[in-house]
Design a protein around this motif. Structure first.
Motif, PDB file in Angstrom:
ATOM      1  N   TYR A  40      -5.380  -2.246 -15.908  1.00 50.93           N
ATOM      2  CA  TYR A  40      -4.569  -0.967 -15.482  1.00 50.93           C
ATOM      3  C   TYR A  40      -4.779   0.009 -14.296  1.00 50.93           C
ATOM      4  N   ARG A  41      -6.137  -1.003 -13.774  1.00 48.51           N
ATOM      5  CA  ARG A  41      -6.380   0.042 -12.316  1.00 48.51           C
ATOM      6  C   ARG A  41      -5.952  -0.739 -10.858  1.00 48.51           C
ATOM      7  N   ASN A  42      -6.367  -1.714 -11.547  1.00 42.27           N
ATOM      8  CA  ASN A  42      -5.334  -2.449 -10.017  1.00 42.27           C
ATOM      9  C   ASN A  42      -3.978  -2.765 -10.238  1.00 42.27           C
ATOM     10  N   GLU A  48       0.840   2.170  -6.752  1.00 39.43           N
ATOM     11  CA  GLU A  48       1.253   3.202  -5.957  1.00 39.43           C
ATOM     12  C   GLU A  48       1.879   2.735  -3.742  1.00 39.43           C
ATOM     13  N   ASN A  49       1.261   1.265  -4.577  1.00 40.99           N
ATOM     14  CA  ASN A  49       1.235   1.661  -2.720  1.00 40.99           C
ATOM     15  C   ASN A  49       2.301   0.664  -2.903  1.00 40.99           C
ATOM     16  N   ILE A  50       3.160   0.404  -3.596  1.00 40.75           N
ATOM     17  CA  ILE A  50       4.380  -0.443  -3.083  1.00 40.75           C
ATOM     18  C   ILE A  50       5.336   0.464  -2.173  1.00 40.75           C
ATOM     19  N   ASP A  51       5.909   0.196  -1.657  1.00 35.32           N
ATOM     20  CA  ASP A  51       7.290   0.606  -0.772  1.00 35.32           C
ATOM     21  C   ASP A  51       8.614   0.445  -1.145  1.00 35.32           C
ATOM     22  N   VAL A  52       9.208   1.575  -1.894  1.00 33.08           N
ATOM     23  CA  VAL A  52      10.588   1.638  -2.387  1.00 33.08           C
ATOM     24  C   VAL A  52      11.569   0.995  -2.098  1.00 33.08           C
ATOM     25  N   ASP A  53      11.484   1.536  -0.769  1.00 34.37           N
ATOM     26  CA  ASP A  53      12.547   1.687   0.606  1.00 34.37           C
ATOM     27  C   ASP A  53      12.199  -0.225   1.405  1.00 34.37           C
ATOM     28  N   SER A  54      11.579  -0.845   1.130  1.00 36.91           N
ATOM     29  CA  SER A  54      11.755  -1.834   2.333  1.00 36.91           C
ATOM     30  C   SER A  54      11.783  -2.976   1.058  1.00 36.91           C
ATOM     31  N   ILE A  55      11.928  -2.169  -1.053  1.00 35.43           N
ATOM     32  CA  ILE A  55      12.210  -3.470  -1.823  1.00 35.43           C
ATOM     33  C   ILE A  55      13.728  -2.939  -1.563  1.00 35.43           C
ATOM     34  N   ALA A  56      14.077  -1.852  -1.796  1.00 31.78           N
ATOM     35  CA  ALA A  56      15.743  -1.964  -1.926  1.00 31.78           C
ATOM     36  C   ALA A  56      16.061  -2.189  -0.925  1.00 31.78           C
TER      37      ALA A  56
END
Length: 192
Positions: A40-42, A48-56
């Protein structure tokens, strides 16, 4: 038997086995809980570190590629339909040509049969005519030959009769001449 004392309570035999099982189960559950919490912590850190803009942006690229591919697929489908229609037209044309060829072949076979039938009839008629001509000529030659043979036999018989008559006449004349000489010789023995 062995004994175990824990918290002032003594455990012997089967109870000891039950206690050990309960303790190992408790330890396994604690370890599983710790692993779950660690995962869960990992995961929380990754989220938290995901870049939503790059995924979009990446999703936009994928959607754009998918749209381009759909256009190509639609073009390919349309091209395939054109090919299918062309092939269908070609096949229908070939079927018509085959039907015409079969009709011509049937007509040719029928004409050939008629020609062969006519030739057979003409051959049979010619053969019959030749056979009749041969028979007529053979009969004519036989009749002519028989007539000549009869004429020849009649002539030979006449000639034989004539020859017999002549021989008989000559024989009579000779007999008469001999008889006459013999009579003269007998009548005049001294003359010779």
């Amino acid at each position: 038997m062995s004994e175990l004392e824990f918290g002032g309570v003594k455990f012997k035999g089967g109870k000891m086995f039950a206690v050990l099982t309960a303790l190992s189960t408790l330890g396994g559950a604690a370890w599983g809980g710790f692993e779950f919490y660690n995962d869960y912590r990992n995961m929380k850190e990754i989220v938290e570190n995901i870049d939503v803009d790059s995924i979009a942006a990446e999703n936009e690229k994928v959607l754009l590629r998918m749209e381009e591919n759909m256009v190509r697929i639609n073009e390919a489908i349309e091209y395939t339909r054109d090919i299918k229609t062309g092939l269908r037209d070609d096949i229908l044309g070939i079927e018509k040509q085959v039907d015409r060829t079969e009709d011509k072949l049937r007509e040719g076979e029928q004409k050939t049969r008629e020609i062969v039938q006519n030739a057979e009839e003409r051959f049979e008629n010619k053969r019959d005519a030749l056979s009749n001509d041969y028979d007529e000529k053979a009969n004519g030659l036989r009749n002519s030959n028989n007539s000549r043979m009869n004429d020849l036999e009649t002539k030979v018989e006449r000639d034989l009769e004539s020859l017999r008559a002549m021989i008989e006449r000559d024989m009579r004349e000779l007999d008469d001449a001999l008889n006459d000489k013999l009579q003269r010789a007998l009548n005049n023995p001294l003359a010779n």
